[in-house]
Each structure stands twice: as structure tokens, then as C-alpha cells.
Design a protein around this motif. Structure first.
Motif, short mmCIF file in Angstrom:
data_model
loop_
_atom_site.label_atom_id
_atom_site.label_comp_id
_atom_site.label_asym_id
_atom_site.label_seq_id
_atom_site.Cartn_x
_atom_site.Cartn_y
_atom_site.Cartn_z
N GLU A 102 -34.77 38.44 32.93
CA GLU A 102 -35.83 37.63 33.51
C GLU A 102 -36.23 38.21 34.85
OE1 GLU A 102 -34.25 33.70 33.86
OE2 GLU A 102 -34.28 33.34 31.71
N ARG A 103 -37.47 38.04 35.22
CA ARG A 103 -38.00 38.56 36.47
C ARG A 103 -37.66 37.67 37.67
NH1 ARG A 103 -42.59 41.87 36.72
NH2 ARG A 103 -42.34 41.53 38.94
N GLY A 104 -37.60 36.38 37.48
CA GLY A 104 -37.36 35.50 38.62
C GLY A 104 -38.64 35.03 39.28
N ILE A 105 -39.76 35.17 38.59
CA ILE A 105 -41.05 34.71 39.13
C ILE A 105 -41.24 33.22 38.86
CG2 ILE A 105 -43.55 34.92 38.88
CD1 ILE A 105 -43.09 37.94 38.45
N TRP A 106 -40.91 32.79 37.66
CA TRP A 106 -41.15 31.41 37.23
C TRP A 106 -39.86 30.60 37.27
CZ3 TRP A 106 -46.07 30.00 36.09
CH2 TRP A 106 -46.98 31.01 35.76
N GLN A 107 -39.99 29.31 37.47
CA GLN A 107 -38.86 28.42 37.21
C GLN A 107 -38.62 28.46 35.70
OE1 GLN A 107 -39.31 24.45 38.76
NE2 GLN A 107 -39.46 25.17 40.87
N ARG A 108 -37.38 28.37 35.30
CA ARG A 108 -37.06 28.51 33.88
C ARG A 108 -37.67 27.40 33.03
NH1 ARG A 108 -30.97 30.38 34.80
NH2 ARG A 108 -31.35 32.62 34.71
N ARG A 109 -37.67 26.23 33.52
CA ARG A 109 -38.16 25.10 32.74
C ARG A 109 -39.58 24.74 33.15
NH1 ARG A 109 -33.90 23.81 29.89
NH2 ARG A 109 -31.84 23.54 30.75
N PHE A 110 -40.16 23.83 32.42
CA PHE A 110 -41.44 23.24 32.78
C PHE A 110 -41.37 21.78 32.40
CE2 PHE A 110 -41.75 25.06 28.54
CZ PHE A 110 -42.19 23.99 27.79
N TRP A 111 -42.32 21.02 32.90
CA TRP A 111 -42.33 19.59 32.60
C TRP A 111 -43.48 19.31 31.65
CZ3 TRP A 111 -45.48 15.27 33.39
CH2 TRP A 111 -44.84 14.04 33.23
N GLU A 112 -43.21 18.52 30.62
CA GLU A 112 -44.28 18.14 29.71
C GLU A 112 -44.27 16.64 29.51
OE1 GLU A 112 -41.39 17.24 26.67
OE2 GLU A 112 -41.42 18.96 28.01
N HIS A 113 -45.45 16.14 29.17
CA HIS A 113 -45.64 14.72 28.91
C HIS A 113 -46.56 14.61 27.69
CE1 HIS A 113 -46.81 10.51 29.49
NE2 HIS A 113 -48.06 10.91 29.40
N LEU A 114 -46.14 13.87 26.71
CA LEU A 114 -46.94 13.62 25.53
C LEU A 114 -48.04 12.62 25.90
CD1 LEU A 114 -47.39 13.82 22.42
CD2 LEU A 114 -45.79 11.91 22.21
N ILE A 115 -49.30 13.01 25.72
CA ILE A 115 -50.41 12.11 26.01
C ILE A 115 -50.46 11.04 24.91
CG2 ILE A 115 -52.92 11.93 26.25
CD1 ILE A 115 -51.61 13.39 28.61
#
Length: 175
Positions: A102-115
Motif C-alpha cells: 500500500e502507498r499510504g495515501i488513503w485511509q484504509r477504510r471508508f464510511w458508507e451509508h445506505l440511502i
């Protein structure tokens, strides 16, 4: 502990995706690379971008996935990888990230919400369009160049002065 995601095929989702360095400005400095990453992934794994705003170090997006498809994680992984590969290596990369290539540019996770419904969709579209004002980058949402708000204005869905009422209320609370 295993993170549980909402997995509903063909659904609409709101996402927040962050860079590892929250003081970075990579996303807006390299907006063309980010746009190319999105287009490339969309060609292979289609999805509809309903609304989106790109801030210097994070972005918010609302996607509608194709009927029967629920793999938004693959799409985000490919977008992050394409963006990262196009940038010169300048960041410090931890041993853990090096071992995982991994490069270390992005946080590993992301947040999602079902509309859930139209009201939920409208609320999240408003949230993301107002985000540049909330973070103090601009005084008026339409002044931020990296926002789908401009598409909404061009289509006559929203007015160019959208969000000013909220800003006025915010300023009155401070006074």
C-alpha cells in the motif's frame, strides 16, 4: 472485530473517503488524476454518481449501483489504487503498509451509508454540497469548483445561491 457493511444490490449509497494525511491537499491538487481514476473504474464496473464533492483531503459521493450489484468496495479499492499509482512516491510508508503493498495515501477504510428514501437522499446531497462552506473553504457553496452542485444548478434543480440561508443562520449563531 469484523466491520459489517450494508450490502443491498442495486442500492444508493453515501460515502466518505479520506486521505491518510488529513492536512494534505492531494485530491484538489490532482483533481484530473482523480477524475481519470473514476472514469476508468466506471467503464469497467459501472455505477452512477448522483452527487459528489471533492475536498482537499476527503470526498463525499452518492452512488447508485447497477441492479443486482453490491460491490462498492471493489470500486473504491480500484479508484484509490489508480489515483495512488498516478502520483509520484513522496509519502512516508509504514512497514505495515509496505508489507501489504500500500502507498499510504488513503485511509484504509471508508464510511458508507445506505440511502433509505428520497428524504434521506436529499439530506445527504445537501450535506455534501454544503461541505466546502462547513469547512470554511468558501462562503457560498457554488464557489467551490469540485462539486456536483454545478450540475444541479445547470439542470435547474438548485439555484446558484443555494445554501446561503443555512450560512446566514450559521453566522447568526456565532454573533
Amino acid at each position: 472485530m469484523r466491520y459489517r457493511r450494508a450490502n443491498v444490490p442495486g442500492a444508493t449509497y453515501f460515502f466518505t473517503v479520506n486521505l491518510q494525511n488529513r492536512k494534505s491537499q492531494l485530491l484538489t491538487e490532482h483533481i484530473d488524476i482523480l477524475r481519470t481514476a473514476f472514469r476508468t473504474v466506471q467503464q469497467r464496473y459501472p455505477f452512477k454518481i448522483i452527487a459528489m464533492v471533492v475536498m482537499p483531503e476527503h470526498l463525499h459521493a452518492i452512488w447508485e449501483l447497477p441492479q443486482g450489484d453490491l460491490d462498492f468496495s471493489l470500486r473504491w479499492s480500484l479508484i484509490k489504487a489508480a489515483f495512488s499509482k498516478a502520483l509520484p512516491k513522496q509519502e512516508n510508508i509504514s512497514i505495515s503498509r509496505q508489507q501489504k503493498r500500500e502507498r499510504g495515501i488513503w485511509q484504509r477504510r471508508f464510511w458508507e451509508h445506505l440511502i433509505r428514501d428520497d428524504d434521506d437522499l436529499e439530506m445527504h446531497i445537501s450535506y455534501l454540497h454544503y461541505n466546502p462552506v462547513k469547512h470554511g473553504y468558501v462562503d457560498q457553496a457554488s464557489a467551490w469548483p469540485h462539486s456536483s452542485l454545478h450540475k444541479f444548478i445547470a439542470q435547474g434543480i438548485l439555484d446558484i445561491n443555494w445554501g446561503e440561508t443555512a450560512r446566514t443562520i450559521e453566522l447568526q449563531k456565532v454573533e
